[in-house]
Motif scaffolding. Structure first.
Motif, PDB file in Angstrom:
ATOM      1  N   UNK A 184       0.787  -1.230   0.000  1.00 54.90           N
ATOM      2  CA  UNK A 184       0.000   0.000   0.000  1.00 54.90           C
ATOM      3  C   UNK A 184       0.818   1.279   0.000  1.00 54.90           C
ATOM      4  N   UNK A 185       2.104   1.211   0.375  1.00 51.53           N
ATOM      5  CA  UNK A 185       3.041   2.321   0.209  1.00 51.53           C
ATOM      6  C   UNK A 185       2.603   3.657   0.785  1.00 51.53           C
ATOM      7  N   UNK A 186       2.033   3.660   1.970  1.00 57.95           N
ATOM      8  CA  UNK A 186       1.663   4.930   2.585  1.00 57.95           C
ATOM      9  C   UNK A 186       2.855   5.468   3.371  1.00 57.95           C
ATOM     10  N   UNK A 207       3.886   7.010   5.844  1.00 55.42           N
ATOM     11  CA  UNK A 207       3.792   7.538   7.197  1.00 55.42           C
ATOM     12  C   UNK A 207       4.172   6.426   8.162  1.00 55.42           C
ATOM     13  N   UNK A 238      -3.020  -1.780   8.236  1.00 56.95           N
ATOM     14  CA  UNK A 238      -2.915  -0.533   7.489  1.00 56.95           C
ATOM     15  C   UNK A 238      -1.780  -0.578   6.478  1.00 56.95           C
ATOM     16  N   UNK A 254     -11.913   6.910   1.485  1.00 58.59           N
ATOM     17  CA  UNK A 254     -10.582   6.285   1.487  1.00 58.59           C
ATOM     18  C   UNK A 254      -9.769   6.882   0.344  1.00 58.59           C
ATOM     19  N   UNK A 290      -6.764   7.179  -2.183  1.00 60.35           N
ATOM     20  CA  UNK A 290      -5.695   6.394  -2.804  1.00 60.35           C
ATOM     21  C   UNK A 290      -4.824   7.335  -3.625  1.00 60.35           C
ATOM     22  N   UNK A 300      -1.597  20.933   1.362  1.00 63.10           N
ATOM     23  CA  UNK A 300      -0.942  19.719   1.854  1.00 63.10           C
ATOM     24  C   UNK A 300      -1.971  18.607   2.037  1.00 63.10           C
ATOM     25  N   UNK A 301      -1.693  17.465   1.433  1.00 61.76           N
ATOM     26  CA  UNK A 301      -2.643  16.364   1.491  1.00 61.76           C
ATOM     27  C   UNK A 301      -2.614  15.644   2.837  1.00 61.76           C
ATOM     28  N   UNK A 311      -2.330  12.507   5.390  1.00 63.68           N
ATOM     29  CA  UNK A 311      -1.440  11.344   5.402  1.00 63.68           C
ATOM     30  C   UNK A 311      -1.923  10.353   6.441  1.00 63.68           C
ATOM     31  N   UNK A 312      -1.325   9.177   6.414  1.00 63.85           N
ATOM     32  CA  UNK A 312      -1.581   8.183   7.453  1.00 63.85           C
ATOM     33  C   UNK A 312      -2.926   7.527   7.339  1.00 63.85           C
ATOM     34  N   UNK A 313      -3.262   6.741   8.362  1.00 66.66           N
ATOM     35  CA  UNK A 313      -4.538   6.057   8.406  1.00 66.66           C
ATOM     36  C   UNK A 313      -4.786   5.237   7.173  1.00 66.66           C
ATOM     37  N   UNK A 314      -5.982   5.370   6.610  1.00 65.03           N
ATOM     38  CA  UNK A 314      -6.348   4.531   5.488  1.00 65.03           C
ATOM     39  C   UNK A 314      -5.963   5.117   4.141  1.00 65.03           C
ATOM     40  N   UNK A 315      -4.848   5.816   4.046  1.00 66.08           N
ATOM     41  CA  UNK A 315      -4.460   6.274   2.721  1.00 66.08           C
ATOM     42  C   UNK A 315      -3.501   5.274   2.111  1.00 66.08           C
ATOM     43  N   UNK A 316      -3.709   5.003   0.844  1.00 61.89           N
ATOM     44  CA  UNK A 316      -2.826   4.110   0.109  1.00 61.89           C
ATOM     45  C   UNK A 316      -2.037   4.956  -0.858  1.00 61.89           C
ATOM     46  N   UNK A 317      -0.867   4.486  -1.241  1.00 62.70           N
ATOM     47  CA  UNK A 317      -0.173   5.126  -2.350  1.00 62.70           C
ATOM     48  C   UNK A 317       0.130   4.049  -3.365  1.00 62.70           C
ATOM     49  N   UNK A 318      -0.414   4.192  -4.549  1.00 69.55           N
ATOM     50  CA  UNK A 318      -0.152   3.188  -5.569  1.00 69.55           C
ATOM     51  C   UNK A 318       0.490   3.840  -6.779  1.00 69.55           C
ATOM     52  N   UNK A 338     -12.659  -1.197  -3.092  1.00 69.10           N
ATOM     53  CA  UNK A 338     -12.664  -0.615  -1.760  1.00 69.10           C
ATOM     54  C   UNK A 338     -13.837   0.344  -1.580  1.00 69.10           C
ATOM     55  N   UNK A 339     -14.658   0.096  -0.584  1.00 66.69           N
ATOM     56  CA  UNK A 339     -15.788   0.977  -0.322  1.00 66.69           C
ATOM     57  C   UNK A 339     -15.306   2.392  -0.053  1.00 66.69           C
TER      58      UNK A 339
END
Lengths: 327, 327, 323
Positions: free
Chosen positions: A262-264, A266, A273, C189, C191, C212-213, C215-222, C235-236
Motif C-alpha cells: 500500500x506504500x503509505x 507515514x 494498514x 478512502x 488512494x 498539503x494532502x 497522510x496516514x490512516x487509510x491512505x494508500x499510495x499506488x 474498496x468501499x
C-alpha cells in the motif's frame, strides 16, 4: 589424509619446474576470478556510499534530519524534510512480523526434515523447497495482489469482523479496507524467506552429532523432548544464523513487497494498514526523480541504509558462526 | 560429521518401545502432538506449492499457446510475449557466458588453492556480502555504473553484468562445493603419478566435479531467469519493438554505432525487457482487458521454467554421476 | 488532395472512437459529444489512399522515413502513446527502430540530459526538476495534452461532480465522509499516487492549489494505474486519480465512477478546448535541437503529423496539440 596430499606437491618429487610452471599462470587466473568479488564489493560500497552521502554533502541536509518522522521531499510543498524514519520503521516492522510468522514454520519444517521425515518424504519436500526458492519475486507479488490482498479485504473486512467476536474485533478496529497492508507484505515475505530459514536451520540440526541423540533417547526421553531440550539448544546459533539470513532477504526484497503493502509514507500504525518500506519507496520514486536532485539523493541514502543493514547482518552471521565453532 | 549421512533421520531413530514406556503419558502425548505438527509443516509446504502450480496451470489454460509464446505483444488483444521470452533467454545466456567461467575458476581457487589467510577470508567476506546485498541495490549500482557513468543507457549487456555480479558468489560457492566433493584420493593418485597441480585439476578433479558443476550452473540460471529488480534500472522497462532476427544489414564489428547494435535482437547493446520485468510493468501500467491473462501466462511460463531448471538439474546431475562413476 | 472514401473512413474511425469515449462519460450524466477538432483534422490532412484503411497505413503514407535507431525513455503516462507511435513509424519505415522505455519522467529527463537516450518523455517540465544548466541543454517538444480523472468506487452513489474546493477538502482530510459532499454515509478512502509522480504533481497544482494532502490512516499510495483501478473498484468509499487512457480502458470503465470537475466532463474534447482543467502537456525532450536528417528529428516531426495528432492521439484518449 588431507595433510598428506597438501604436503606432496611441495616436495621435490616433480621435475624441475619450467618458466611457465614457476609463474603458475593457472593459479593466477583462478585467483583473479575469486578475488574479483572483492573488487565488486569494494566498487559497490564506494559507489553506493558516495551517492548515499550526497544528501548531506551536496544538498546540505543535516544528517540528523533523516531520522525525522516526516517525509516531505517536494520543494513545491513548502520546507522539505527528508525523514526516512517511516521507511526504516516500515522495513523493520514488516520484516519483524514476517520473521514471527516464518521462523516457527521454517524451524518446524527443518526439524521435520532432519528428525521426523522418512526418506521418501524428504525426497519430496526438499526439491519442493528448491522450487520455492526459484519462484521469482514478481510472481509472489502477483499472487499477493490477485489472491492475498482481495482475500484479506473480503474475508476480514466484511465477514469475520461480524461473525467472530474476538478476532473480528481485532480485525475490524482499523479494518482491512483495501487489503493492501503491512500484514499482506509480511505474509508474502514469510513465504519467500521460508526456504532460506529452513535450509540453514536444517544444516544446523544435521550438524548436531548423532551420538547425542542416541544418548538422549537411550535415557528414555521422547523424540520431542530430545528436540526440545537437546537439539534446539545445541543448534541455537545455527538457527539464529538462519533467522538473520531470512531477515536480510526480507529487508531487501523490493518488488513483491511494493506490490502489496500500500506504500503509505507515514509511520506504521496498525498491521491492517498500508505502510511503506525502504525498498518500496526507492522503487516508487527512483524513476520519477532526476539524478542529482535532493529527492533522488535521499533515495540513494535509503539504499545506503539497506547496504549497511546487509553488511551488518553478514558480520553478525560470522560472529554467530565463530561462536558455534568455538563452543 | 560422518554420522549424519545415511538414514538415521527416519523413524528407526527412536529406541525400542520397551524403553519408552518409562516416559509419562503427558510427554508421550506431547511427542505425538509434535510429530503431527512437524508433519503438518511438511504437508503445508507441499500443499502450498501444489496450490500455486495448480493455480497457474488453471490460469494459463487457454492463454498459453504456441502463438502466445512466439508472437509480439498487442495493444488490443491477447497478443504474445515472444520478444520478452527471447530477451529473458538472451539475458540468461549472456549472464551465464560471463558467470560460468568466472564462477568456476573462482570455485577452483577456493577449493584447490586457497589457504587459511587474510585474502581468503576477505574473499569469503566479499562472497557473503554480495549474496546479502538487496537485489534493488545491485540494480541501482548497475544504474549508476553502466547506465549513467558508462553512458550505455539501458542495455542487455548492462543488465547481464549487473546480474553476473549479483550471482557470481552463488556460482562460485556451488562450484567450490562441487569441487570439494571430489575425493581427495583422486588428487593424491594423480599427483603421485607426476602430474602437476594444474594438470590434476584440469584432467582429474574438474571432470569428476562435472555433475556438481552442472547442478550449480542450472540453479544459478534459475535465479537469473526470474530476477526483476536488478534489471528494472539497468536493462529497461518497455514493450520491445518487433524483432527482426534476420537483421544483419548494418552489422559492423568495428563500428558499434550502427543501427544493428542498437536494434538487432542479437545485439547486447540494446534495451531488453525480460519476462519478469514485463510482469512488473504490466501489473502496474498494463492496459486492456487481457492484462490479467497475459500476466498469468507470463507467470506460468516463469514457473514452468523454474520447474524445468530444478528438475533438469537433478536429473542431469544423476545421469552424469551414473555415467562418470560407471566409466 | 483528399479522396472522399478515405475521408469517410477516417471519420468513421474517429466517430467510433468518440462514441466509445463518450459512453464512458455517460456514467457522469453527459450526452454524447460531437467529435473533437482532432477528428476532423485527421480527415482533412490525411494523404490520399485508395481505399478506407486502418490508421497505421494512413500513417505510413505521411511519414518521412529515416533509417537508424533511437531510444525514447521516461514517463509511463506517455508510454502507451509514444509506444504506439513508434510501432507505427517502425512499421512504415523499414530500417528504423525506435525503442520506447518507461521508467518514469525523472528517468527520462536524467537520461536525455546525460545523453543515454535520444528522447526523454516527461509529464513535467525539465525546468521544474533538472538543475538549470542541464535543463537549458534540453529542447522541449510538446506533443500532446494528457488528462486525468477523479474516480470513485461504484458505491459512492449520488456524487457525480466535485468542485475544486470540495476536492481540496476531500484530499486534505477536511472532509472524511462522502455525505459531506453530497454522497452516502461512507468514510472516504484516499488512494494517492506517489508524490514524485506527474499525476500527483499535476493534480496537486491544478486542483488542490498546492494544499498539503492528508497522510496516514487509510491512505494508500499506488504507483500504477492498474493497481489503482483495482483498489478503487474493490474498496468501499475509495477515491483516486487516473489517466484518461486507463479510465477509458474497457476493463476499467464499467467498474469505476468517473467524476466531473467543477461541473465539466472529463472528455478529450473538453480537455482539448481547455475547459477541463486537470490536464497537462506531454513533453518529449531532445538534447539540443535534433540534427537535420536524424531519426530523432523525423520521429518528433512524426509525432506532430496528422497521423499521430489526428488519429492516434484521440484513439488513445490524449488530446492533440495541433489544430
Amino acid at each position: 589424509m588431507a595433510q598428506l596430499t597438501s604436503a606432496l606437491p611441495a616436495s621435490g618429487l616433480r621435475a624441475r619446474p619450467g618458466l611457465l610452471a614457476r609463474i603458475d599462470l593457472p593459479r593466477r587466473v583462478v585467483f583473479a576470478a575469486a578475488s574479483s568479488m572483492i573488487l565488486i564489493v569494494a566498487l559497490l560500497m564506494v559507489f553506493i556510499t558516495w551517492q548515499g552521502i550526497q544528501l548531506f554533502i551536496a544538498d546540505h541536509v543535516p544528517v540528523g534530519q533523516i531520522l525525522a518522522p516526516t517525509w516531505q521531499p517536494d520543494a513545491t510543498n513548502g520546507p522539505t524534510s527528508f525523514g526516512i524514519l517511516p521507511f526504516i520503521a516500515g522495513t523493520v516492522f514488516v520484516t519483524g512480523v514476517a520473521l514471527l510468522i516464518s521462523t516457527p514454520l521454517s524451524v518446524g519444517l527443518a526439524l521435520f526434515l532432519s528428525e521426523v521425515a522418512p526418506r521418501w518424504a524428504r525426497a519430496i519436500v526438499q526439491p519442493a523447497l528448491e522450487i520455492f526458492v526459484g519462484i521469482p519475486s514478481v510472481v509472489w507479488g502477483w499472487l499477493g495482489i490477485t489472491i492475498l490482498v482481495p482475500f484479506l479485504a473480503d474475508t476480514f473486512h466484511k465477514k469475520i469482523a461480524i461473525s467472530l467476536p474476538v478476532v473480528g474485533q481485532v480485525f475490524s478496529m482499523p479494518g482491512f479496507l483495501t487489503g493492501f497492508s503491512w500484514l499482506a507484505g509480511s505474509l508474502v515475505l514469510s513465504i519467500m524467506i521460508l526456504p532460506t530459514i529452513t535450509s540453514v536451520s536444517y544444516d544446523a540440526f544435521r550438524a548436531v552429532p548423532q551420538e547425542l541423540r542416541t544418548g538422549s533417547l537411550a535415557l528414555g526421553t521422547t523424540r520431542w523432548q530430545t528436540i526440545r531440550h537437546l537439539l534446539i539448544p545445541s543448534a541455537l546459533s545455527g538457527v539464529l544464523t538462519a533467522v538473520v539470513l531470512g531477515m536480510t532477504r526480507a529487508a531487501g526484497e523490493a518488488l513483491a513487497v511494493q506490490m502489496v503493502i500500500g506504500n503509505s509514507p507515514s509511520m506504521p500504525a496498525a498491521i491492517t494498514q498500508p505502510v511503506t518500506t525502504l525498498t518500496s519507496q526507492i522503487t516508487l520514486d527512483m524513476g520519477n526523480t532526476v539524478f542529482g536532485e535532493p529527492w533522488q539523493d535521499a533515495l540513494w541514502t535509503m539504499s545506503l541504509v539497506l547496504l549497511i543493514i546487509s553488511i551488518t547482518s553478514v558480520v553478525l552471521v560470522r560472529a554467530l558462526n565463530k561462536r558455534r565453532m568455538g563452543s | 560429521m560422518t554420522a549424519t549421512t545415511g538414514r538415521v533421520a527416519g523413524g528407526p531413530l527412536g529406541p525400542k518401545p520397551s524403553l519408552r514406556r518409562k516416559t509419562s503419558r503427558g510427554s508421550l502425548l506431547a511427542d505425538r502432538a509434535a510429530t503431527v505438527v512437524l508433519w503438518g509443516t511438511g504437508v503445508f509446504v507441499l500443499a502450498l506449492l501444489g496450490a500455486i502450480i495448480v493455480h497457474f496451470a488453471a490460469a494459463a489454460w487457454g492463454v498459453v499457446s504456441p502463438s502466445f509464446v512466439l508472437s509480439d505483444p498487442s495493444d488490443t488483444g491477447l497478443g504474445g510475449i515472444g520478444p520478452l521470452l527471447w530477451n529473458s533467454i538472451y539475458m540468461l545466456a549472456l549472464t551465464m557466458l560471463i558467470a560460468i567461467p568466472v564462477g568456476i575458476l573462482g570455485g577452483i581457487y577456493m577449493s584447490e588453492y586457497a589457504g587459511e589467510n587474510p585474502i581468503t577470508s576477505a574473499i569469503r567476506f566479499a562472497e557473503e556480502s554480495i549474496s546479502s546485498v538487496p537485489s534493488i541495490v545491485v540494480g541501482l549500482f548497475g544504474l549508476i555504473l553502466f547506465v549513467d557513468n558508462f553512458k550505455w543507457g539501458f542495455t542487455v549487456l548492462g543488465g547481464a553484468l549487473a546480474l553476473t555480479l549479483f550471482n557470481l558468489p552463488l556460482m562460485t560457492r556451488l562450484s567450490e562445493q562441487a569441487l570439494r566433493a571430489v575425493p581427495q584420493e583422486e588428487r593424491t593418485a594423480s599427483l603421485a603419478l607426476g602430474a602437476t597441480k594444474w594438470q590434476t585439476i584440469r584432467h582429474v578433479v574438474l571432470p569428476l566435479a562435472i555433475p556438481g558443476l552442472i547442478t550449480g550452473v542450472i540453479l544459478t540460471a534459475g535465479r537469473v531467469f526470474g530476477e526483476a529488480a536488478v534489471l528494472l534500472f539497468t536493462a529497461g522497462l518497455g514493450t520491445p519493438p518487433h524483432y527482426d532476427f534476420t537483421n544483419f544489414k548494418t552489422f559492423s564489428l568495428t563500428d558499434t554505432n550502427t543501427a544493428w547494435w542498437h536494434s538487432s535482437p542479437w545485439s547486447p547493446l540494446r534495451p531488453g525487457t525480460t519476462l519478469s520485468v514485463y510482469i512488473y510493468k504490466l501489473q502496474s501500467e498494463g492496459l486492456g482487458v487481457y492484462v490479467n491473462q497475459i500476466v498469468d501466462g507470463c507467470a506460468a511460463i516463469l514457473i514452468s521454467m523454474v520447474l524445468i531448471f530444478n528438475l533438469g538439474a537433478r536429473l542431469l546431475g544423476r545421469i552424469l554421476t551414473r555415467r562418470l562413476t560407471a566409466a | 488532395m483528399l479522396n472522399g472514401t478515405r475521408r469517410l473512413g477516417a471519420l468513421a474511425i474517429a466517430a467510433a472512437i468518440f462514441a466509445s469515449a463518450c459512453s464512458s462519460t455517460a456514467a457522469t450524466g453527459t450526452p454524447a459529444v460531437t467529435p473533437a477538432p482532432a477528428a476532423t483534422t485527421a480527415a482533412a490532412t490525411s494523404t490520399p489512399a485508395s481505399a478506407p484503411s486502418a490508421a497505421p497505413s494512413a500513417a505510413a503514407a505521411a511519414v518521412t522515413c529515416v533509417t537508424g535507431t533511437i531510444t525514447a525513455s521516461g514517463s509511463t503516462a506517455l508510454q502507451p502513446l509514444v509506444d504506439a507511435a513508434a510501432k507505427q513509424y517502425d512499421a512504415a519505415c523499414s530500417g528504423a527502430t525506435i525503442t520506447v522505455n518507461g521508467g518514469g519522467s525523472g528517468t527520462g529527463l536524467t537520461q536525455v540530459a546525460a545523453g543515454g537516450v535520444q528522447i526523454g518523455d516527461s509529464d513535467v517540465t525539465a525546468e521544474s526538476r533538472l538543475k538549470a544548466p542541464d535543463a537549458a541543454k534540453l529542447v522541449d517538444h510538446i506533443v500532446t495534452r494528457q488528462g486525468w480523472i477523479v474516480v470513485t468506487n461504484k458505491d459512492v452513489t449520488g456524487v457525480t461532480n466535485l468542485t475544486t474546493q470540495q476536492e481540496t477538502d476531500v484530499w486534505t482530510g477536511k472532509d472524511t465522509n462522502w455525505n459531506q459532499v453530497g454522497g452516502p454515509d461512507l468514510p472516504i478512502v484516499l488512494i494517492f499516487r506517489p508524490s514524485s509522480s506527474g499525476t500527483r504533481t499535476t493534480f496537486k497544482k491544478l486542483v488542490l492549489n498546492n494544499a498539503t494532502e492528508a497522510t496516514g490512516g487509510q491512505t494508500l499510495t499506488e504507483d500504477s494505474n492498474g493497481t489503482v483501478t483495482t483498489a478503487v473498484s474493490k474498496t468501499d468509499g475509495a477515491v483516486s486519480v487516473i489517466g484518461f487512457a486507463y479510465y477509458n480502458d474497457p476493463a476499467a470503465k464499467p467498474i469505476l465512477n468517473g467524476l466531473q470537475l467543477d461541473g465539466v466532463d472529463a472528455t478529450v474534447a473538453n480537455m482539448a478546448s481547455g475547459t477541463y482543467k486537470l490536464a497537462a502537456d506531454g513533453h518529449m525532450y531532445s538534447n539540443g535541437t535534433p540534427a537535420a536528417g536524424s531519426l530523432t528529428e523525423a520521429f518528433l516531426a512524426y509525432m506532430m503529423s496528422p497521423a499521430v495528432q489526428g488519429t492516434l492521439i484521440p484513439s488513445k484518449f490524449y488530446a492533440p496539440v495541433t489544430k
